[in-house]
Design a protein around this motif. Structure first.
Motif, PDB file in Angstrom:
ATOM      1  N   THR A  54       0.845  -1.193   0.000  1.00 28.13           N
ATOM      2  CA  THR A  54       0.000   0.000   0.000  1.00 28.13           C
ATOM      3  C   THR A  54       0.882   1.244   0.000  1.00 28.13           C
ATOM      4  N   THR A  55       0.308   2.356  -0.376  1.00 27.27           N
ATOM      5  CA  THR A  55       1.034   3.629  -0.356  1.00 27.27           C
ATOM      6  C   THR A  55       1.512   3.927   1.059  1.00 27.27           C
ATOM      7  N   PHE A  56       0.678   3.655   2.046  1.00 29.66           N
ATOM      8  CA  PHE A  56       1.039   3.848   3.450  1.00 29.66           C
ATOM      9  C   PHE A  56       2.285   3.034   3.802  1.00 29.66           C
ATOM     10  N   GLN A  57       2.294   1.762   3.438  1.00 29.84           N
ATOM     11  CA  GLN A  57       3.440   0.905   3.730  1.00 29.84           C
ATOM     12  C   GLN A  57       4.697   1.404   3.025  1.00 29.84           C
ATOM     13  N   LYS A  58       4.578   1.753   1.738  1.00 29.83           N
ATOM     14  CA  LYS A  58       5.743   2.230   0.982  1.00 29.83           C
ATOM     15  C   LYS A  58       6.302   3.519   1.575  1.00 29.83           C
ATOM     16  N   ASP A  59       5.433   4.441   1.969  1.00 20.25           N
ATOM     17  CA  ASP A  59       5.900   5.700   2.557  1.00 20.25           C
ATOM     18  C   ASP A  59       6.664   5.456   3.856  1.00 20.25           C
ATOM     19  N   ILE A  60       6.144   4.575   4.687  1.00 17.96           N
ATOM     20  CA  ILE A  60       6.833   4.258   5.948  1.00 17.96           C
ATOM     21  C   ILE A  60       8.163   3.585   5.669  1.00 17.96           C
ATOM     22  N   ILE A  61       8.190   2.639   4.753  1.00 17.23           N
ATOM     23  CA  ILE A  61       9.435   1.928   4.445  1.00 17.23           C
ATOM     24  C   ILE A  61      10.484   2.899   3.905  1.00 17.23           C
ATOM     25  N   ARG A  62      10.093   3.828   3.054  1.00 19.62           N
ATOM     26  CA  ARG A  62      11.042   4.841   2.562  1.00 19.62           C
ATOM     27  C   ARG A  62      11.591   5.687   3.705  1.00 19.62           C
ATOM     28  N   GLU A  63      10.688   6.140   4.582  1.00 25.48           N
ATOM     29  CA  GLU A  63      11.123   6.969   5.707  1.00 25.48           C
ATOM     30  C   GLU A  63      12.060   6.193   6.630  1.00 25.48           C
ATOM     31  N   VAL A  64      11.695   4.975   6.974  1.00 21.65           N
ATOM     32  CA  VAL A  64      12.538   4.171   7.858  1.00 21.65           C
ATOM     33  C   VAL A  64      13.884   3.887   7.200  1.00 21.65           C
ATOM     34  N   THR A  65      13.900   3.636   5.905  1.00 20.39           N
ATOM     35  CA  THR A  65      15.157   3.391   5.195  1.00 20.39           C
ATOM     36  C   THR A  65      16.092   4.590   5.340  1.00 20.39           C
ATOM     37  N   CYS A  66      15.580   5.783   5.113  1.00 20.29           N
ATOM     38  CA  CYS A  66      16.413   6.994   5.199  1.00 20.29           C
ATOM     39  C   CYS A  66      16.884   7.249   6.626  1.00 20.29           C
ATOM     40  N   ARG A  67      15.976   7.125   7.570  1.00 21.02           N
ATOM     41  CA  ARG A  67      16.336   7.393   8.961  1.00 21.02           C
ATOM     42  C   ARG A  67      17.241   6.297   9.527  1.00 21.02           C
ATOM     43  N   LEU A  68      17.050   5.042   9.095  1.00 22.42           N
ATOM     44  CA  LEU A  68      17.930   3.961   9.535  1.00 22.42           C
ATOM     45  C   LEU A  68      19.327   4.143   8.951  1.00 22.42           C
ATOM     46  N   ALA A  69      19.415   4.592   7.718  1.00 24.77           N
ATOM     47  CA  ALA A  69      20.732   4.858   7.117  1.00 24.77           C
ATOM     48  C   ALA A  69      21.479   5.899   7.936  1.00 24.77           C
ATOM     49  N   ASP A  70      20.788   6.967   8.343  1.00 23.53           N
ATOM     50  CA  ASP A  70      21.408   7.983   9.203  1.00 23.53           C
ATOM     51  C   ASP A  70      21.842   7.385  10.544  1.00 23.53           C
ATOM     52  N   PHE A  71      20.944   6.619  11.172  1.00 28.90           N
ATOM     53  CA  PHE A  71      21.232   6.002  12.471  1.00 28.90           C
ATOM     54  C   PHE A  71      22.467   5.105  12.379  1.00 28.90           C
ATOM     55  N   GLU A  72      22.513   4.278  11.339  1.00 32.49           N
ATOM     56  CA  GLU A  72      23.639   3.358  11.186  1.00 32.49           C
ATOM     57  C   GLU A  72      24.931   4.113  10.880  1.00 32.49           C
ATOM     58  N   TYR A  73      24.835   5.169  10.110  1.00 34.47           N
ATOM     59  CA  TYR A  73      26.025   5.958   9.775  1.00 34.47           C
ATOM     60  C   TYR A  73      26.559   6.678  11.014  1.00 34.47           C
ATOM     61  N   GLU A  74      25.661   7.291  11.780  1.00 35.76           N
ATOM     62  CA  GLU A  74      26.068   8.037  12.965  1.00 35.76           C
ATOM     63  C   GLU A  74      26.612   7.131  14.064  1.00 35.76           C
ATOM     64  N   ASN A  75      26.177   5.888  14.109  1.00 30.64           N
ATOM     65  CA  ASN A  75      26.570   4.962  15.176  1.00 30.64           C
ATOM     66  C   ASN A  75      27.392   3.784  14.665  1.00 30.64           C
ATOM     67  N   GLU A  76      27.994   3.934  13.501  1.00 25.01           N
ATOM     68  CA  GLU A  76      28.697   2.839  12.835  1.00 25.01           C
ATOM     69  C   GLU A  76      29.744   2.170  13.719  1.00 25.01           C
ATOM     70  N   ASP A  77      30.581   2.957  14.378  1.00 28.48           N
ATOM     71  CA  ASP A  77      31.629   2.371  15.222  1.00 28.48           C
ATOM     72  C   ASP A  77      31.045   1.541  16.352  1.00 28.48           C
ATOM     73  N   LEU A  78      29.996   2.035  16.960  1.00 28.46           N
ATOM     74  CA  LEU A  78      29.372   1.330  18.075  1.00 28.46           C
ATOM     75  C   LEU A  78      28.656   0.067  17.597  1.00 28.46           C
ATOM     76  N   ILE A  79      27.927   0.162  16.491  1.00 31.95           N
ATOM     77  CA  ILE A  79      27.180  -0.976  15.963  1.00 31.95           C
ATOM     78  C   ILE A  79      28.115  -2.097  15.526  1.00 31.95           C
ATOM     79  N   GLN A  80      29.257  -1.743  14.922  1.00 29.81           N
ATOM     80  CA  GLN A  80      30.178  -2.751  14.415  1.00 29.81           C
ATOM     81  C   GLN A  80      31.148  -3.269  15.469  1.00 29.81           C
ATOM     82  N   SER A  81      31.060  -2.744  16.668  1.00 30.27           N
ATOM     83  CA  SER A  81      31.930  -3.195  17.747  1.00 30.27           C
ATOM     84  C   SER A  81      31.623  -4.653  18.083  1.00 30.27           C
ATOM     85  N   VAL A  82      32.646  -5.406  18.388  1.00 29.09           N
ATOM     86  CA  VAL A  82      32.444  -6.802  18.767  1.00 29.09           C
ATOM     87  C   VAL A  82      32.084  -6.920  20.246  1.00 29.09           C
TER      88      VAL A  82
END
Length: 129
Positions: A54-82
């Motif tokens: 649905t359009t609703f689902q696609k809009d949310i998935i696009r938003e989450v994709t963009c915001r998750l990319a930012d989250f992962e980029y900003e926290n990359e060192d912490l996320i990739q830590s063993v």
């Protein structure tokens, strides 16, 4: 077969508040975030087909994709830590499920983003389109 991220550079520039990712890296970070969303939704987006959502689902998935990319980029060192936790001079830190971060299938995501993604109905065992 080519894999296409759920958001484009244009989506990112329109959705992201921080725009912290260098433009030359946006495409790869959106692709990585899209693959992580596939893990969080148990591959349902690919199975149903993004265009069939649905359009609703696609809009949310696009938003989450963009915001998750930012989250992962900003926290990359912490996320990739063993390390899952550490302590130094009485100060400790844990990585994983905390009050503001949720992890599933090896993917770390802020809880507010995960809650938003769950609104699509694709994150639970009873997902439907």
């Amino acid at each position: 077969m080519a894999y296409f991220p759920y958001a484009t550079l244009s989506d990112y520039l329109g959705i992201s508040d921080s725009r912290c990712i260098e433009q030359t890296k946006v495409a790869s970070k959106l692709k990585q975030a899209s693959r992580h969303i596939d893990s969080l939704t148990f591959g349902r987006i690919n199975r149903y087909g993004f265009d069939n959502l649905t359009t609703f689902q696609k809009d949310i998935i696009r938003e989450v994709t963009c915001r998750l990319a930012d989250f992962e980029y900003e926290n990359e060192d912490l996320i990739q830590s063993v390390l899952s936790s550490y302590s130094l001079n009485g100060v400790s830190m844990s990585i994983g499920n905390t009050w503001n971060v949720y992890t599933q299938n090896g993917v770390a995501i802020s809880k507010d983003l995960y809650a938003l993604l769950c609104q699509t109905g694709l994150c639970t065992g009873l997902a439907g389109v």
